[in-house]
Write a protein that holds these residues in place. Structure first.
Motif, PDB file in Angstrom:
ATOM      1  N   LEU A  51       0.824  -1.210   0.000  1.00 50.70           N
ATOM      2  CA  LEU A  51       0.000   0.000   0.000  1.00 50.70           C
ATOM      3  C   LEU A  51       0.861   1.264   0.000  1.00 50.70           C
ATOM      4  O   LEU A  51       1.839   1.369   0.754  1.00 50.70           O
ATOM      5  CB  LEU A  51      -0.914  -0.003   1.223  1.00 50.70           C
ATOM      6  N   TYR A  52       0.449   2.237  -0.836  1.00 49.20           N
ATOM      7  CA  TYR A  52       1.156   3.509  -0.969  1.00 49.20           C
ATOM      8  C   TYR A  52       0.139   4.646  -0.900  1.00 49.20           C
ATOM      9  O   TYR A  52      -1.044   4.454  -1.177  1.00 49.20           O
ATOM     10  CB  TYR A  52       1.904   3.583  -2.308  1.00 49.20           C
ATOM     11  N   ARG A  53       0.623   5.844  -0.544  1.00 48.35           N
ATOM     12  CA  ARG A  53      -0.235   7.023  -0.477  1.00 48.35           C
ATOM     13  C   ARG A  53       0.470   8.202  -1.138  1.00 48.35           C
ATOM     14  O   ARG A  53       1.690   8.369  -0.985  1.00 48.35           O
ATOM     15  CB  ARG A  53      -0.568   7.350   0.981  1.00 48.35           C
ATOM     16  N   ASP A  54      -0.310   9.028  -1.868  1.00 47.82           N
ATOM     17  CA  ASP A  54       0.302  10.198  -2.498  1.00 47.82           C
ATOM     18  C   ASP A  54       0.029  11.451  -1.672  1.00 47.82           C
ATOM     19  O   ASP A  54      -0.594  11.390  -0.600  1.00 47.82           O
ATOM     20  CB  ASP A  54      -0.182  10.369  -3.947  1.00 47.82           C
ATOM     21  N   ALA A  55       0.484  12.590  -2.163  1.00 46.15           N
ATOM     22  CA  ALA A  55       0.360  13.845  -1.412  1.00 46.15           C
ATOM     23  C   ALA A  55      -1.093  14.276  -1.261  1.00 46.15           C
ATOM     24  O   ALA A  55      -1.433  15.017  -0.329  1.00 46.15           O
ATOM     25  CB  ALA A  55       1.162  14.951  -2.110  1.00 46.15           C
ATOM     26  N   GLU A  56      -1.963  13.827  -2.153  1.00 48.90           N
ATOM     27  CA  GLU A  56      -3.397  14.162  -2.064  1.00 48.90           C
ATOM     28  C   GLU A  56      -4.175  13.145  -1.229  1.00 48.90           C
ATOM     29  O   GLU A  56      -5.405  13.131  -1.235  1.00 48.90           O
ATOM     30  CB  GLU A  56      -4.014  14.251  -3.462  1.00 48.90           C
ATOM     31  N   ASN A  57      -3.463  12.264  -0.559  1.00 51.41           N
ATOM     32  CA  ASN A  57      -4.056  11.254   0.323  1.00 51.41           C
ATOM     33  C   ASN A  57      -4.783  10.142  -0.445  1.00 51.41           C
ATOM     34  O   ASN A  57      -5.578   9.401   0.138  1.00 51.41           O
ATOM     35  CB  ASN A  57      -5.022  11.886   1.334  1.00 51.41           C
ATOM     36  N   GLU A  58      -4.520  10.033  -1.752  1.00 50.11           N
ATOM     37  CA  GLU A  58      -5.065   8.929  -2.534  1.00 50.11           C
ATOM     38  C   GLU A  58      -4.226   7.674  -2.290  1.00 50.11           C
ATOM     39  O   GLU A  58      -2.997   7.750  -2.182  1.00 50.11           O
ATOM     40  CB  GLU A  58      -5.067   9.260  -4.034  1.00 50.11           C
ATOM     41  N   VAL A  59      -4.895   6.537  -2.213  1.00 50.95           N
ATOM     42  CA  VAL A  59      -4.205   5.278  -1.922  1.00 50.95           C
ATOM     43  C   VAL A  59      -4.030   4.479  -3.207  1.00 50.95           C
ATOM     44  O   VAL A  59      -4.964   4.316  -3.998  1.00 50.95           O
ATOM     45  CB  VAL A  59      -4.999   4.448  -0.894  1.00 50.95           C
TER      46      VAL A  59
END
Length: 283
Positions: free
Chosen positions: A216-224
């Motif tokens: 699991l990863y997350r971006d700066a916009e909190n999208e997974v």
């Protein structure tokens, strides 16, 4: 109750089944059934047909009434309401039909038997048609794949915050050992910082009936985003990346050796293919 003496055996047995015989004839039929194998076989067939027709009729009663039939009944009611009604005094005597003499009841019984058997046949055909329709629907239903399971899991876990991952990202060595042993697929955890994704941890899932790893990863916009893989039928080398969409999710999948991989993320993200490319060369 009228006598059935002289009528065909099937008619007499039908009346016997319906309890429409005089007591003397009931005893006669009992004796006949006890002594005559052919009569007993005919009786069993009639009894079976009666039970089948009753079941078919019950099923027909349980079916919902078609909307077209309801509309037609309502329209017919309106037409009757709009038709002028004449009083009894306005009806000519000659227009009143003379009473009709009732037909001999065995003839009515024979006709009823024909209608009943026809109804049973109709019920049987309706039942067969429904079963055929159900089989056809099942045959042409879309086949569910492991990617459908992955999409369902992602919709659930992507909304988690505190419990997004089963094992936290800081225990990366354990994640690799644990998921390799669980899935039978060797891998390394990709570093996707160049794609502005932060590793959050991992989970073990079941997709397509097989143990499946989820990174699991997350971006700066909190999208997974997630990388999922499982053991599969081996292929030579690596297949091309294939993109598919499940509503709001984009999935880019491929195979390598004895494993199948997929990258999952928002279908609207323009970088999803670039992320999948990076994963396919580093995992």
């Amino acid at each position: 109750m009228e006598s059935t003496q002289g009528l065909p055996l099937e008619v007499r047995l039908s009346a016997y089944l319906d309890g429409q015989l005089p007591e003397a004839e009931v005893e006669e039929i009992n004796a006949l059934l006890a002594a005559d194998d052919a009569a007993r076989a005919t009786y069993e067939k009639l009894k079976l047909g009666s039970e089948f027709g009753a079941r078919a009729f019950d099923r027909m009663l349980q079916d919902p009434i078609p909307l077209d039939l309801v509309r037609n009944i309502k329209e017919a009611g309106k037409d009757e309401d709009e038709t002028p009604k004449l009083g009894i005094a306005a009806i000519p005597v000659s227009a009143v039909p003379a009473p009709r003499r009732s037909a001999f009841w065995p003839q009515a019984l024979a006709a009823s038997l024909v209608i009943f058997l026809a109804g049973g046949a109709a019920g049987y055909l309706i039942s067969e048609q429904k079963q055929t329709s159900q089989v056809a629907s099942a045959s042409f239903a879309p086949v569910r794949t492991w990617l459908d399971d992955i999409a369902d899991y992602h919709r659930i876990y992507a909304h988690q915050t505190r419990h997004l991952a089963e094992v936290a990202a800081d225990d990366k060595a354990h994640i690799v050992d644990w998921l390799t042993a669980s899935t039978g697929v060797g891998f390394t955890v990709p570093d996707l910082s160049a794609q502005n994704l932060t590793f959050e941890g991992a989970r073990l899932l079941v997709a397509g009936g097989r143990p499946t790893a989820q990174l699991l990863y997350r971006d700066a916009e909190n999208e997974v985003f997630a990388i999922c893989f499982l053991k599969s039928e081996p292929v030579d080398g690596k297949t091309e990346l294939t993109e598919s969409i499940r509503d709001d999710l984009g999935l880019i999948s491929w195979q390598r050796g004895n494993a199948s991989f997929v990258v999952v993320g928002p279908s609207s993200d323009p970088n999803l293919e670039r992320i999948a490319q990076a994963v396919s060369t580093s995992i």
